[in-house]
Scaffold this motif. Structure first.
Motif, PDB file in Angstrom:
ATOM      1  N   SER A  66      91.151  83.379 -53.561  1.00  0.00           N
ATOM      2  CA  SER A  66      92.328  83.396 -54.418  1.00  0.00           C
ATOM      3  C   SER A  66      93.566  83.157 -53.570  1.00  0.00           C
ATOM      4  N   GLY A  67      94.635  82.784 -54.230  1.00  0.00           N
ATOM      5  CA  GLY A  67      95.890  82.542 -53.537  1.00  0.00           C
ATOM      6  C   GLY A  67      97.041  82.532 -54.518  1.00  0.00           C
ATOM      7  N   ARG A  68      98.235  82.417 -53.971  1.00  0.00           N
ATOM      8  CA  ARG A  68      99.464  82.347 -54.764  1.00  0.00           C
ATOM      9  C   ARG A  68      99.967  80.916 -54.794  1.00  0.00           C
ATOM     10  N   LEU A  87      98.140  76.271 -53.169  1.00  0.00           N
ATOM     11  CA  LEU A  87      98.012  77.721 -53.047  1.00  0.00           C
ATOM     12  C   LEU A  87      98.254  78.125 -51.599  1.00  0.00           C
ATOM     13  N   ASP A 114     102.428  82.525 -59.180  1.00  0.00           N
ATOM     14  CA  ASP A 114     101.247  82.929 -59.953  1.00  0.00           C
ATOM     15  C   ASP A 114     100.028  83.038 -59.044  1.00  0.00           C
ATOM     16  N   SER A 115      99.143  83.943 -59.383  1.00  0.00           N
ATOM     17  CA  SER A 115      97.898  84.124 -58.654  1.00  0.00           C
ATOM     18  C   SER A 115      96.789  83.328 -59.342  1.00  0.00           C
ATOM     19  N   TYR A 149      92.847  82.245 -64.112  1.00  0.00           N
ATOM     20  CA  TYR A 149      94.303  82.321 -64.187  1.00  0.00           C
ATOM     21  C   TYR A 149      94.674  83.147 -65.415  1.00  0.00           C
TER      22      TYR A 149
END
Length: 155
Positions: A66-68, A87, A114-115, A149
């Motif tokens: 996961s990332g931003r 990301l 957003d993640s 998401y």
């Protein structure tokens, strides 16, 4: 003439071994570094699998994490349409996501900060890499990927 016969024997032997055990060819591939061994369908909590693929300049590696979102890019509309964004992972590495929106729904209202969680195929590049195959394969020949998401899975 001798080279031709030896080549024919070698090809016949490999083909016979493959028919008896299709995983035979996997043994001929070079071994991946230990940190790239599959864990939990390619996902690691710290993104170490992606970091290892990047540092070893490897591609075609199933990864998850996961990332931003740090940048939302215009859609790529040449050929299959792709929603594109970058990301930033917990490791600090950046990852370009190319999500095929001809095969999977678009992530709506995607914003910086957003993640996004992901599972797909990593392709190396010097900027951090590209993630694709974040969707199902209609032909069933490739491992299906996904993006998560706002509590919804897009595949």
């Amino acid at each position: 003439m001798k080279k031709w016969i030896l080549t024919a024997l070698l090809v016949t032997g490999v083909y016979t071994a493959y028919q008896q055990n299709p995983q035979f060819l996997d043994k001929l591939k070079p071994a991946l570094p230990a940190e790239l061994a599959l864990e939990h369908n390619g996902a690691t909590a710290d993104g170490s699998r992606i970091s290892a693929a990047y540092s070893h300049q490897l591609s075609d590696i199933q990864v998850g994490g996961s990332g931003r979102v740090i940048k939302v890019l215009p859609d790529d509309t040449k050929g299959s349409r792709h929603q594109k964004f970058i990301l930033k992972l917990a490791s600090g590495q950046t990852l370009l996501v190319a999500h095929n929106i001809d095969l999977a729904p678009r992530l709506p209202d995607l914003q910086i900060g957003d993640s996004v969680a992901f599972y797909g195929e990593y392709e190396w590049n010097k900027l951090g890499g590209v993630l694709h195959w974040t969707h199902h394969d209609p032909a069933g020949r490739h491992i299906g990927g996904w993006l998560e998401y706002r509590g919804r899975r897009y595949q």
